[in-house]
Design an enzyme around this catalytic site. Structure first.
Site, mmCIF file in Angstrom:
data_model
loop_
_atom_site.group_PDB
_atom_site.id
_atom_site.type_symbol
_atom_site.label_atom_id
_atom_site.label_comp_id
_atom_site.label_asym_id
_atom_site.label_seq_id
_atom_site.Cartn_x
_atom_site.Cartn_y
_atom_site.Cartn_z
ATOM 1 N N LYS A 1 43.861 10.082 -79.163
ATOM 2 C CA LYS A 1 44.484 9.406 -80.303
ATOM 3 C C LYS A 1 45.638 8.498 -79.847
ATOM 4 C CE LYS A 1 46.234 8.806 -84.524
ATOM 5 N NZ LYS A 1 45.606 8.114 -85.630
ATOM 6 N N LYS B 1 55.696 5.742 -84.567
ATOM 7 C CA LYS B 1 55.584 7.175 -84.229
ATOM 8 C C LYS B 1 54.557 7.375 -83.113
ATOM 9 C CE LYS B 1 53.632 11.481 -85.898
ATOM 10 N NZ LYS B 1 52.893 12.207 -86.924
ATOM 11 N N THR C 1 48.842 14.091 -86.311
ATOM 12 C CA THR C 1 49.061 13.372 -85.053
ATOM 13 C C THR C 1 50.356 13.902 -84.453
ATOM 14 O OG1 THR C 1 48.028 11.391 -85.946
ATOM 15 C CG2 THR C 1 49.397 11.113 -83.983
#
Ligand code: NAD
Length: 294
Positions: A169, A244, A94
């Site tokens: 995402k 994050k 990611t």
């Protein structure tokens, strides 16, 4: 001839993902900076190399699963100098959309095909090969990569061109961060109003407040026995990882000129929660932080 895959980054996610490629019959050569990860990978049938360059030299496809954009770009610099032209490069980490697009450029310059393919499903999905992959890249790259991803996941969604997987995402996880914060606030307000957890759950889970954060990942113990709240908020999905992803969504929003005020607020809440020593707890533990700071 069996397809040979190099796998760089054999940590909590990459280790079990690479092991699932071995189980599906691929020859896998792997590398990780950490000796513990290399040792664990060797025990699952992965041939361990002494560098990323060595791991990728004979590979037909390469998968990377690394912490952040800077790691991915550094590793892709190294491996694009060592791979055979025509190799398919897939990054499942990611990372920020800009770095993902830069990685695609590196691949193109080296004559390789490439995909950004971040995942959802966590370590349980990685171990059980039930991950969802959100994939960005051109049709030819997707056509070559789909079978490899299927060996590690159960749902593969082609979201669009370079960077589209990372975009999907961070948008999804921004929804998740916001809805969890909303569900936590509603339970704290309900407590103050003398409403039982079960009563609020029974109403909201069958009404317009229904969402995944409530019905699958309920932040109070009781209504959903499998949620981390019933297990002392052991992750699950750690608050530090949620932070994050929210930060990535906010960087992308600034760069793209999108207004995401709810996402920005959720990022601030998770930052305070995480910085207060709770980064390793499940992100639904935010409810305890909200209670303490009421
Ligand atoms: P991790 O820290 O367990 O694994 C990362 C691995 O990369 C480590 O073993 C590290 O030694 C290795 N590494 C770092 N730099 C390297 C380099 N230059 N060369 C070789 N190896 C290197 O992290 P993780 O939990 O496996 O997460 C990996 C990625 O997946 C992250 O981007 C994370 O955001 C994403 N992700 C994690 C989860 C989760 O639940 N853990 C869920 C979805 C997505």
């Amino acid at each position: 001839m069996a397809i040979s895959i190099a796998f760089i980054g054999l940590g909590n996610m990459g280790g079990p993902m690479a092991a699932n490629l071995v189980k599906s019959g691929y020859g896998v050569r792997g590398f990780d900076l950490s000796p513990e990860s290399r040792e664990a990978a060797a025990a699952t049938g992965i041939a361990v190399a002494s560098s990323a360059a060595e791991a990728v030299a004979e590979a037909d496809a390469v998968v990377t699963m690394l912490p952040a954009g800077r790691h991915v770009l550094a590793v892709w610099q190294e491996l694009t100098a060592a791979v055979k032209p025509g190799t398919l490069l897939i990054d499942c980490s990611t990372i920020d959309v800009d770095s993902a697009r830069q990685a695609h450029v590196l691949a193109k310059e080296a004559g390789c095909l490439s995909l950004d393919a971040p995942v959802s499903g966590g370590t349980v999905g990685a171990a059980g090969a039930t991950l969802t992959f959100m994939v960005g890249g051109d049709k030819d790259a997707f056509a070559r990569g789909e079978a490899i991803l299927q060996a590690m996941g159960k749902r593969i969604v082609h979201c669009g061109d370079a960077g589209a997987g990372q975009a999907a995402k961070i948008c999804n996880n921004m929804i998740l961060g916001i809805t969890m914060a909303g569900v936590c606030e509603a339970f704290v307000l309900g407590e103050k109003l003398g409403l039982s957890h079960q009563a609020l759950f029974d109403v909201a889970s069958t009404s317009s407040g229904q969402c995944w954060s409530l019905t699958t990942y309920c932040p109070v113990p009781g209504p959903v026995p499998t949620s981390p709240a019933n297990n002392g908020y052991k992750p699950g999905f750690a608050a530090a990882l949620m932070l994050k992803d929210l930060k990535l969504s906010q960087e992308a929003a600034v760069a793209a000129g999108a207004t995401t005020e709810m996402g920005a607020h959720a990022a601030k809440l998770y930052e305070k929660f995480s910085d207060g020593g709770h980064g390793g707890e499940d992100f639904s533990g935010l409810i305890n932080f909200l209670r303490e700071n009421a």
